[in-house]
Scaffold this motif. Structure first.
Motif, mmCIF file in Angstrom:
data_model
loop_
_atom_site.group_PDB
_atom_site.id
_atom_site.type_symbol
_atom_site.label_atom_id
_atom_site.label_comp_id
_atom_site.label_asym_id
_atom_site.label_seq_id
_atom_site.Cartn_x
_atom_site.Cartn_y
_atom_site.Cartn_z
ATOM 1 N N LEU A 113 -2.026 5.302 8.485
ATOM 2 C CA LEU A 113 -3.131 5.135 9.438
ATOM 3 C C LEU A 113 -4.416 5.747 8.889
ATOM 4 O O LEU A 113 -5.492 5.170 9.027
ATOM 5 C CB LEU A 113 -2.770 5.752 10.794
ATOM 6 C CG LEU A 113 -1.541 5.146 11.488
ATOM 7 C CD1 LEU A 113 -1.327 5.793 12.848
ATOM 8 C CD2 LEU A 113 -1.666 3.639 11.649
ATOM 9 N N ASP A 114 -4.292 6.909 8.267
ATOM 10 C CA ASP A 114 -5.485 7.557 7.695
ATOM 11 C C ASP A 114 -6.110 6.694 6.602
ATOM 12 O O ASP A 114 -7.323 6.663 6.433
ATOM 13 C CB ASP A 114 -5.132 8.929 7.104
ATOM 14 C CG ASP A 114 -4.839 9.946 8.195
ATOM 15 O OD1 ASP A 114 -5.136 9.648 9.368
ATOM 16 O OD2 ASP A 114 -4.303 11.028 7.879
ATOM 17 N N GLU A 115 -5.275 6.015 5.842
ATOM 18 C CA GLU A 115 -5.774 5.185 4.741
ATOM 19 C C GLU A 115 -6.516 3.948 5.270
ATOM 20 O O GLU A 115 -7.519 3.523 4.701
ATOM 21 C CB GLU A 115 -4.569 4.742 3.882
ATOM 22 C CG GLU A 115 -4.902 4.178 2.548
ATOM 23 C CD GLU A 115 -5.197 5.243 1.484
ATOM 24 O OE1 GLU A 115 -5.041 6.448 1.765
ATOM 25 O OE2 GLU A 115 -5.589 4.839 0.379
ATOM 26 N N VAL A 125 8.419 5.630 5.035
ATOM 27 C CA VAL A 125 6.963 5.569 5.217
ATOM 28 C C VAL A 125 6.435 6.799 5.959
ATOM 29 O O VAL A 125 7.048 7.269 6.914
ATOM 30 C CB VAL A 125 6.607 4.291 6.014
ATOM 31 C CG1 VAL A 125 5.113 4.225 6.311
ATOM 32 C CG2 VAL A 125 7.054 3.057 5.249
ATOM 33 N N ASP A 126 5.293 7.293 5.500
ATOM 34 C CA ASP A 126 4.587 8.345 6.232
ATOM 35 C C ASP A 126 3.488 7.652 7.045
ATOM 36 O O ASP A 126 2.424 7.311 6.531
ATOM 37 C CB ASP A 126 3.975 9.352 5.249
ATOM 38 C CG ASP A 126 3.306 10.517 5.965
ATOM 39 O OD1 ASP A 126 2.819 10.325 7.091
ATOM 40 O OD2 ASP A 126 3.268 11.622 5.386
ATOM 41 N N GLU A 171 7.378 9.315 2.059
ATOM 42 C CA GLU A 171 8.021 10.620 1.862
ATOM 43 C C GLU A 171 9.146 10.522 0.831
ATOM 44 O O GLU A 171 9.991 11.405 0.761
ATOM 45 C CB GLU A 171 8.590 11.115 3.201
ATOM 46 C CG GLU A 171 7.504 11.404 4.219
ATOM 47 C CD GLU A 171 8.042 11.487 5.645
ATOM 48 O OE1 GLU A 171 9.253 11.245 5.856
ATOM 49 O OE2 GLU A 171 7.232 11.785 6.541
ATOM 50 N N GLY A 172 9.185 9.440 0.093
ATOM 51 C CA GLY A 172 10.204 9.307 -0.943
ATOM 52 C C GLY A 172 10.943 7.987 -0.829
ATOM 53 O O GLY A 172 10.719 7.210 0.111
ATOM 54 N N TRP A 193 0.827 -1.212 0.000
ATOM 55 C CA TRP A 193 0.000 0.000 0.000
ATOM 56 C C TRP A 193 0.858 1.258 0.000
ATOM 57 O O TRP A 193 0.540 2.241 -0.648
ATOM 58 C CB TRP A 193 -0.927 0.000 1.230
ATOM 59 C CG TRP A 193 -2.195 -0.753 1.007
ATOM 60 C CD1 TRP A 193 -2.342 -1.892 0.270
ATOM 61 C CD2 TRP A 193 -3.495 -0.418 1.527
ATOM 62 N NE1 TRP A 193 -3.651 -2.289 0.312
ATOM 63 C CE2 TRP A 193 -4.371 -1.416 1.066
ATOM 64 C CE3 TRP A 193 -3.981 0.596 2.336
ATOM 65 C CZ2 TRP A 193 -5.729 -1.397 1.389
ATOM 66 C CZ3 TRP A 193 -5.326 0.606 2.662
ATOM 67 C CH2 TRP A 193 -6.188 -0.373 2.182
ATOM 68 N N VAL A 194 1.946 1.209 0.753
ATOM 69 C CA VAL A 194 2.835 2.373 0.818
ATOM 70 C C VAL A 194 3.309 2.741 -0.584
ATOM 71 O O VAL A 194 3.301 3.904 -0.979
ATOM 72 C CB VAL A 194 4.025 2.088 1.771
ATOM 73 C CG1 VAL A 194 5.129 3.120 1.604
ATOM 74 C CG2 VAL A 194 3.543 2.048 3.214
ATOM 75 N N LYS A 195 3.689 1.697 -1.343
ATOM 76 C CA LYS A 195 4.173 1.950 -2.714
ATOM 77 C C LYS A 195 3.042 2.378 -3.629
ATOM 78 O O LYS A 195 3.105 3.409 -4.286
ATOM 79 C CB LYS A 195 4.790 0.652 -3.281
ATOM 80 C CG LYS A 195 6.203 0.408 -2.831
ATOM 81 C CD LYS A 195 6.777 -0.794 -3.562
ATOM 82 C CE LYS A 195 6.789 -1.995 -2.629
ATOM 83 N NZ LYS A 195 7.185 -3.248 -3.239
ATOM 84 N N GLU A 196 1.980 1.565 -3.648
ATOM 85 C CA GLU A 196 0.907 1.789 -4.627
ATOM 86 C C GLU A 196 0.151 3.088 -4.394
ATOM 87 O O GLU A 196 -0.286 3.741 -5.321
ATOM 88 C CB GLU A 196 -0.107 0.637 -4.567
ATOM 89 C CG GLU A 196 0.443 -0.681 -5.051
ATOM 90 C CD GLU A 196 -0.435 -1.862 -4.624
ATOM 91 O OE1 GLU A 196 0.022 -2.989 -4.787
ATOM 92 O OE2 GLU A 196 -1.568 -1.631 -4.107
ATOM 93 N N ARG A 197 -0.029 3.449 -3.108
ATOM 94 C CA ARG A 197 -0.868 4.608 -2.790
ATOM 95 C C ARG A 197 -0.053 5.843 -2.393
ATOM 96 O O ARG A 197 -0.615 6.822 -1.901
ATOM 97 C CB ARG A 197 -1.846 4.233 -1.670
ATOM 98 C CG ARG A 197 -2.714 3.063 -2.080
ATOM 99 C CD ARG A 197 -3.640 2.619 -0.969
ATOM 100 N NE ARG A 197 -4.390 1.439 -1.409
ATOM 101 C CZ ARG A 197 -5.683 1.233 -1.212
ATOM 102 N NH1 ARG A 197 -6.384 2.103 -0.525
ATOM 103 N NH2 ARG A 197 -6.272 0.153 -1.658
#
Ligand code: ATP
Length: 307
Positions: A195-197, A189-190, A178-179, A170-174
């Motif tokens: 968490l919001d997602e 990871v942000d 932060e880069g 999810w981190v990658k796809e969405r």
């Protein structure tokens, strides 16, 4: 494999009976405070958002006192992992202490709390009252221990529909990051975005959260936290096959040897929800998933949602 009430990994307290409510709330508050503290230490600018409620510091002190009392026997089932060894951690002891509820947190502390705060806490729990019909599951472990493979099999074999969320994907796809860090060949990871997602999906229950870290997840997202473990030489081979840079293999290997993920899970969640399982062979995986399925069935019976 038969799992009866005594040998199940844990029994979930009935959250909304009055006595349990007080103890559970106190312990949950203390753990949440610890998480917030960690977050503040990482990011001092986030301090203001955690101090927004009046009387917060006072409440922490009061709850510390209540916690000492809550640790005394209360007549409710108390479950302890039987051993630091994760093989033994599969069969926790269940102690039913006998003394009545006289030692549960004392209400005389309440008048010192600001009224709006008490109302806020009450309203919070009333809002939470309709519990999800399906349990939430966190599957965590050092990269390569088998989280995704377990989660996929569990989603297939579960008696109720479960949604597998591979947080790394999810981190990658969405774009929840932060880069990209070239040196480590991984995304920064942000956590807030992550968490919001996930938050909107949690109301119904039934998530499998698959990530190599778990401390960021609120406790209500984790009815069961499975920490997968693997012999470090085997883990090294698995990571080598992925063509990870040496530095990344070493770091993950050390993390596994140093118990980083299990320590984090134990620091973040109640002991009775954390279980450590070996993931070194296909047989391990089948047995682990079968046990989680049995746990889900027990959870459903305990929560009155079994058919
Ligand atoms: N119990 C097991 N027995 C044999 N092979 C396994 C087992 N668990 C995982 N593997 C193998 O190890 C590799 C890594 O598994 P997997 O991708 O599920 O790990 P992961 O913990 O999800 O990793 P990441 O955190 O990087 O996503 C895969 O090739 C998988 O087939």
């Amino acid at each position: 494999m038969h799992v009866d009430e005594q040998s199940a990994w844990h029994r979930i307290p009935k959250e909304y009976t009055c006595d349990n409510f007080k103890q559970l709330h106190t312990e949950t508050y203390l753990r949440e405070s610890k998480k917030k503290k960690k977050k503040i230490e990482r990011n001092p600018s986030s301090l203001s958002s955690f101090k927004s409620r009046p009387g917060e510091e006072v409440r922490t002190v009061m709850m510390m006192k209540s916690k000492q009392e809550a640790d005394k026997p209360t007549g409710m089932p108390v479950i302890h992992p039987s051993s630091s060894s994760f093989r033994h951690a599969r069969t926790p002891n269940v102690n039913f202490s006998s003394s009545p509820t006289s030692t549960s947190p004392k209400l005389f502390t309440l008048p010192l709390l600001p009224l709006p705060h008490i109302l806020h806490t009450y309203a919070h729990h009333v809002r939470r009252a309709p519990r999800p019909q399906r349990s939430h599951h966190v599957i965590t472990g050092t990269p390569g221990t088998g989280k995704s493979t377990h989660a996929a099999l569990l989603a297939e074999e579960s008696p109720v529909p479960l949604q597998h969320i591979n947080v790394g994907e999810w981190v990658k796809e969405r774009g929840l990051h932060e880069g990209y860090d070239e040196e480590w060949q991984s995304y920064t990871v942000d956590e807030d975005k992550v968490l919001d997602e996930i938050e909107p999906l949690t109301a119904e229950g039934g998530l499998i959260l698959d990530w190599h870290t778990c401390e960021a997840f609120p406790e209500r997202w984790a009815d069961l936290v499975v920490v997968l473990r693997c012999d470090h030489t085997l883990l090294w081979e698995r990571l080598e096959k992925r063509n990870y840079p040496l530095k990344k293999i070493q770091e993950n290997n050390e993390a596994e040897i140093m118990d980083v993920v299990i320590d984090e899970a134990r620091a973040s969640y109640a002991p009775e929800v954390v279980v450590e399982l070996r993931s070194e062979s296909a047989e391990d995986m089948q047995a682990n998933v079968a046990r989680i399925v049995q746990w889900i069935e027990a959870w459903r019976r305990d929560h009155g949602v079994a058919e």
